[in-house]
Design a protein around this motif. Structure first.
Motif, PDB file in Angstrom:
ATOM      1  N   ARG A   1     -33.590 -16.673 -31.436  1.00 42.49           N
ATOM      2  CA  ARG A   1     -33.621 -17.404 -32.698  1.00 42.49           C
ATOM      3  C   ARG A   1     -34.386 -18.711 -32.546  1.00 42.49           C
ATOM      4  O   ARG A   1     -35.156 -19.097 -33.438  1.00 42.49           O
ATOM      5  CB  ARG A   1     -32.186 -17.677 -33.160  1.00 42.49           C
ATOM      6  N   THR A   2     -34.204 -19.371 -31.435  1.00 38.50           N
ATOM      7  CA  THR A   2     -34.896 -20.635 -31.196  1.00 38.50           C
ATOM      8  C   THR A   2     -36.398 -20.430 -31.189  1.00 38.50           C
ATOM      9  O   THR A   2     -37.158 -21.181 -31.829  1.00 38.50           O
ATOM     10  CB  THR A   2     -34.430 -21.252 -29.865  1.00 38.50           C
TER      11      THR A   2
ATOM     12  N   ASP B   1     -26.144 -10.645 -22.743  1.00 40.37           N
ATOM     13  CA  ASP B   1     -27.112 -11.711 -22.465  1.00 40.37           C
ATOM     14  C   ASP B   1     -27.800 -12.234 -23.724  1.00 40.37           C
ATOM     15  O   ASP B   1     -28.586 -13.185 -23.647  1.00 40.37           O
ATOM     16  CB  ASP B   1     -28.176 -11.214 -21.486  1.00 40.37           C
ATOM     17  N   PHE B   2     -27.491 -11.615 -24.886  1.00 40.35           N
ATOM     18  CA  PHE B   2     -28.213 -11.965 -26.109  1.00 40.35           C
ATOM     19  C   PHE B   2     -27.359 -12.922 -26.941  1.00 40.35           C
ATOM     20  O   PHE B   2     -26.687 -12.525 -27.894  1.00 40.35           O
ATOM     21  CB  PHE B   2     -28.556 -10.697 -26.884  1.00 40.35           C
ATOM     22  N   THR B   3     -27.394 -14.174 -26.563  1.00 39.06           N
ATOM     23  CA  THR B   3     -26.520 -15.168 -27.184  1.00 39.06           C
ATOM     24  C   THR B   3     -27.234 -16.029 -28.220  1.00 39.06           C
ATOM     25  O   THR B   3     -26.622 -16.915 -28.815  1.00 39.06           O
ATOM     26  CB  THR B   3     -25.921 -16.090 -26.114  1.00 39.06           C
ATOM     27  N   ASP B   4     -28.527 -15.772 -28.445  1.00 40.21           N
ATOM     28  CA  ASP B   4     -29.302 -16.589 -29.391  1.00 40.21           C
ATOM     29  C   ASP B   4     -30.127 -15.667 -30.297  1.00 40.21           C
ATOM     30  O   ASP B   4     -31.347 -15.733 -30.322  1.00 40.21           O
ATOM     31  CB  ASP B   4     -30.218 -17.559 -28.630  1.00 40.21           C
ATOM     32  N   MET B   5     -29.428 -14.809 -31.043  1.00 43.59           N
ATOM     33  CA  MET B   5     -30.102 -13.889 -31.954  1.00 43.59           C
ATOM     34  C   MET B   5     -30.186 -14.485 -33.346  1.00 43.59           C
ATOM     35  O   MET B   5     -29.275 -15.195 -33.776  1.00 43.59           O
ATOM     36  CB  MET B   5     -29.349 -12.548 -31.994  1.00 43.59           C
ATOM     37  N   PRO B   6     -31.258 -14.230 -34.082  1.00 42.70           N
ATOM     38  CA  PRO B   6     -31.393 -14.808 -35.416  1.00 42.70           C
ATOM     39  C   PRO B   6     -30.484 -14.131 -36.427  1.00 42.70           C
ATOM     40  O   PRO B   6     -30.050 -12.993 -36.249  1.00 42.70           O
ATOM     41  CB  PRO B   6     -32.865 -14.546 -35.757  1.00 42.70           C
ATOM     42  N   TYR B   7     -30.219 -14.849 -37.501  1.00 45.61           N
ATOM     43  CA  TYR B   7     -29.603 -14.241 -38.668  1.00 45.61           C
ATOM     44  C   TYR B   7     -30.708 -13.626 -39.520  1.00 45.61           C
ATOM     45  O   TYR B   7     -31.889 -13.967 -39.391  1.00 45.61           O
ATOM     46  CB  TYR B   7     -28.821 -15.284 -39.456  1.00 45.61           C
TER      47      TYR B   7
END
Length: 580
Positions: free
Chosen positions: A309-310, A346-352
């Motif tokens: 997401r970042t 490991d996927f802790t920053d996924m976009p909405y």
């Protein structure tokens, strides 16, 4: 016509059976002027074939390529054809030992019109029938307990310019799957179950079927528009694939991944879930059979690659490729509320979905010719199948936030059409209230009519302002098409399949209720599907369609799913006879 009307009569020496003759496009097909298609004629059970003649509008057809896929068949193919406005009739006259037979297919090519929409944002919530929308509305905006009045509406249901109810069917079935239904929206054709934008044929090769050109391909070649595809499902899944690929089997994942970058659409924006079909076979989790690495190769083609997401929010490229998980993006509840490490891994920053929609629009609007963006809430279906209505409904709420952004965009860009619909329905139904304070699996806690009371969703909210599913009074929600399973009435932070294998082989193999769910305290439900069914299935229930902005007037009343394609073409003034 591009060459289908050139003169020639086919005199062929093979063998065929009068009883087994097929023509594609099928009789009654509707097309756009200039929409490309592959003509296919198949004769099966060949016996002493004498001769054949093929005419279109009374004129002999030239250029058909004859093949013999097996000893008892003859086929003729002519690829990349197109027609002008009007009614067209293809006649096939042939003879064999059984005599002379004529087969006729009539095709309707509807006229193009001037459109108002320069841009289209098409939202497809996989599996979102009317009842699923209603459940999301009831959760997001509970009734006022003082008087039973509405406290608000979903963005997709507010300030409507137009609304329709959409029916679905397959070329070969009254019931539908995501591949053929999304393909109907993409091409205006009835398509077989599990097929993407192709007609049937009699060969084993899933990639050689006769094709019907997609609206995205036409917009690309004839109007120079940008194309974007966004999905929370794994990227080679049926709905995103329907807007850029062609295959008889939706499970040809490697070929679908390749067509994204080599096919006739090649979207400028591709923001999707699963990476396993885009990474080389040597990479962990890959299911490719070769060493193709589209993460690397896409960048050579000018794409900016993002995986979090970042990174997505910071992206500035004019072409964007994003993969945010090895498989499907987990549900909104798992990403925003539960955050279980066994689910996120490991996927802790996924976009909405609203992040991906916004960035896709910002990227595509750089194209001076406008754009077509398809955004799929793919996980609604993937949680309705295992009867996890909470995860499915909260994913509708996530979609609705993206719809709210798109509607705001359309207000400031009045040449934009926003469309919200689904590909097929599930059998979900809200049938009562549930007193959650009595614990899971208590039938006596189900209230109907005045005993249902008013659920208390919204007494607690997460960081995005969404209600928590855990509250004192909830809804009792069930499904009509199910295997045997255990009903707890409440959700859970750990996702569990409703069934497990019965451990038997052969004819006795099947599924039984998941003992982990049954142990929580549950009512065992006797299903109505075959014992070999592990999950719920799609239904023939109608779908909602909500339209906003430029061209919204093209969508109203009762519509067949193929009508969405033609409504989109009218709204955009698509003229596929020209080349940009």
């Amino acid at each position: 016509m591009r060459n289908i009307l050139l003169t020639s009569v086919l005199l062929l020496t093979a063998s065929a059976s009068a009883a087994k003759l097929q023509v594609y496009p099928y009789d009654g097909a509707k097309l756009l002027p200039g929409q490309r298609f592959d003509l296919r004629i198949e004769a099966e059970e060949v016996k002493g074939f004498k001769d054949a003649a093929v005419t279109l509008d009374g004129q002999p057809v030239q250029g058909l390529v004859r093949t013999t896929s097996k000893d008892t068949s003859v086929e003729w193919t002519l690829r990349g054809q197109s027609l002008g406005t009007g009614l067209h009739e293809l006649a096939v006259k042939y003879g064999d030992e059984n005599g002379e037979v004529t087969r006729v297919a009539r095709w309707y090519v509807v006229p193009a019109v001037a459109g108002k929409a320069r841009n289209v944002i098409l939202f497809i919530a996989d599996g979102m029938g009317w009842n699923t929308v209603n459940a999301a509305q009831l959760v997001a905006h509970p009734y006022n307990p003082a008087n039973g009045t509405q406290t608000g509406k979903l963005a997709m249901m507010s300030d409507l310019r137009s609304m329709a109810s959409v029916t679905t069917s397959s070329y070969d079935s009254a019931l539908a799957d995501s591949a053929n239904t999304a393909s109907s929206i993409a091409t205006g054709q009835k398509i077989q179950v599990n097929a993407l934008n192709v007609y049937p044929d009699n060969t084993a090769d899933a990639l050689d079927n006769p094709r019907a050109e997609t609206i995205t391909a036409m917009l690309r070649r004839s109007m120079g528009k940008g194309v974007g595809i966004v999905s929370s499902a794994f990227g080679t899944d049926a709905t995103p694939a329907a807007f850029a690929t062609y295959t008889r089997r939706r499970g040809e994942y490697q070929a679908i991944a390749d067509q994204y970058f080599k096919g006739d659409v090649q979207p400028d924006v591709l923001l999707i879930g699963g990476s396993r079909d885009f990474i080389p076979s040597t990479a962990p989790g890959s299911r490719r059979k070769d060493n193709t690495d589209w993460i690397t190769d896409s960048q050579k083609l000018g794409y900016q690659f993002v995986s979090t997401r970042t990174e997505l929010n910071a992206a500035t490229g004019s072409k964007l490729f994003g993969l945010f998980n090895i498989d499907n993006v987990p549900s909104y509840l798992d990403r925003a509320q539960y955050k279980g490490p066994e689910t996120l891994k490991d996927f802790t920053d996924m976009p909405y979905l609203w992040d991906s929609t916004k960035k896709a629009v910002e990227t595509l609007e750089k194209n001076p010719n406008g754009f077509f963006l398809m955004v799929e809430a793919g996980m609604v279906d993937k949680y309705e199948h295992p009867l996890d209505w909470q995860r499915g409904v909260w994913d509708v709420l996530e979609l609705d936030r993206a719809v709210a952004y798109a509607k705001d965009y359309a207000k400031s860009h009045p040449d934009t059409l926003v469309l919200v619909t689904a590909d097929h329905a599930h059998s979900l139904s809200v049938y009562g209230g549930y007193d959650a304070t009595k614990g899971p699996g208590k039938r006596e806690a189900v209230g109907v009519y005045e005993k249902a009371g008013f659920p208390t969703y919204g007494d607690q909210r997460d960081a995005n302002g969404f209600p928590l599913p855990e509250t004192q009074r909830t809804y009792a929600v069930g499904f009509a098409a199910t295997p045997d399973y255990c009903e707890t009435y409440l959700g859970r932070k750990e996702f569990l399949d409703p069934t497990v294998s019965n451990g038997k082989a052969g004819a006795e193999a099947g599924f039984v209720p998941n003992p982990k769910i049954c142990a929580e305290g549950a009512v065992q439900r006797v299903g109505n599907l075959d014992p070999g069914s592990a999950q719920g299935v799609h239904t023939a229930d109608p779908l909602p369609l909500f339209a906003f902005g430029a061209g919204a007037e093209n969508f109203f009343g009762m519509m067949d799913q193929t009508d969405i394609f033609f409504g989109l073409a009218r709204a955009m003034g698509l003229n596929a006879t020209q080349k940009k």
